[in-house]
Motif scaffolding. Sequence first.
Motif, PDB file in Angstrom:
ATOM      1  N   VAL A  77      37.814  52.090  72.212  1.00  0.00           N
ATOM      2  CA  VAL A  77      36.824  53.083  72.113  1.00  0.00           C
ATOM      3  C   VAL A  77      36.734  54.039  73.171  1.00  0.00           C
ATOM      4  O   VAL A  77      37.114  53.748  74.439  1.00  0.00           O
ATOM      5  N   ILE A  83      36.989  55.780  67.748  1.00  0.00           N
ATOM      6  CA  ILE A  83      37.704  54.149  67.712  1.00  0.00           C
ATOM      7  C   ILE A  83      38.994  54.626  67.599  1.00  0.00           C
ATOM      8  O   ILE A  83      39.538  55.458  66.789  1.00  0.00           O
ATOM      9  N   VAL A  98      29.293  51.604  66.347  1.00  0.00           N
ATOM     10  CA  VAL A  98      30.133  52.574  67.146  1.00  0.00           C
ATOM     11  C   VAL A  98      29.807  53.821  66.818  1.00  0.00           C
ATOM     12  O   VAL A  98      29.808  54.978  67.528  1.00  0.00           O
ATOM     13  N   LEU A 140      38.728  46.730  69.946  1.00  0.00           N
ATOM     14  CA  LEU A 140      38.845  48.108  69.657  1.00  0.00           C
ATOM     15  C   LEU A 140      38.943  48.876  70.911  1.00  0.00           C
ATOM     16  O   LEU A 140      38.177  48.543  71.986  1.00  0.00           O
ATOM     17  N   ALA A 159      42.290  49.664  66.554  1.00  0.00           N
ATOM     18  CA  ALA A 159      41.533  48.356  66.433  1.00  0.00           C
ATOM     19  C   ALA A 159      42.488  47.385  65.975  1.00  0.00           C
ATOM     20  O   ALA A 159      43.450  47.523  65.053  1.00  0.00           O
ATOM     21  N   CYS A 184      31.792  48.892  63.132  1.00  0.00           N
ATOM     22  CA  CYS A 184      32.150  50.432  63.085  1.00  0.00           C
ATOM     23  C   CYS A 184      30.976  51.200  63.010  1.00  0.00           C
ATOM     24  O   CYS A 184      30.654  52.373  63.522  1.00  0.00           O
TER      25      CYS A 184
END
Length: 266
Positions: A199, A162, A155, A197, A165, A152
């Motif tokens: 994204v 996100i 990201v 995930l 997840a 995380c």
Amino acid sequence: VHDVPTLKMLYLLSLADTRAVGERSYSPLEIEAMQDLYERVLMAMTSRETMEALTDREMREQMIQRERNRLRREMRNMEFDEELLQRLSDSLPASYVLNTPLPTVATHLKLIDQLPQEKVIVDFYQGPRDPYTEMSILGYDDPQPGVLSRICGVVYAANMDIHMAQVFTLTSEWEGFDLTASDVSTRNGCEIVLDRLYVGRDGRALTSAQSARLAASLREVLLGEKSVQQVIEAAGKDAHRPIVPQRISMRNDLSDEHSVLTLVND
């Protein structure tokens, strides 16, 4: 909900209520999750067993077993023998079996077969109309907790969002797969992290260049070549900025196995 007509009316009401709130309030993933929940509850309620005959836990176990059998049956056409399929279907976590489409399972199994050589694998899948990109991350679990937090953090450093997840831990003791890397600690049984995930960036799916940069950063962090702090600071962000939750709650009625902790940061 004790009968199918009420379940259907509840589902229609939920859809109408969701649409009335506004398209931006609910993502396509949340709408899809609600539809999936409805379909699974309907499947459980219309099975041969009645609601009165089985407890909630028994119904869940039967549904999981049906999914395992379906997974084993549909994967017979792939390059796995019957004994290996049996072992795979019995070893995969229940939450993974229930929430992962068959093509994705097949892809993950092929990636797991490559893991001893790659150590960390980051794979992307882009649906033709999805406003997000599905990212699968496979690697050996760390004896120290924090793999998901590092993912995380990377990201966040990339200015990406996100949407959802799904986090799984798989055991590597599967016949037919030699998944033990020689330089990986086996203190934790050489378990495998498999995280999915969804994204995006600025409401859009990732470009090929964005995916490549994200994968490179994730590999550096998960292989220990860089720390999350270094990646965040290199992106011009404060790695030590505190996040103060506005609301914290814990419930025990949402899962048979876990307490569910919810932290909301407005």
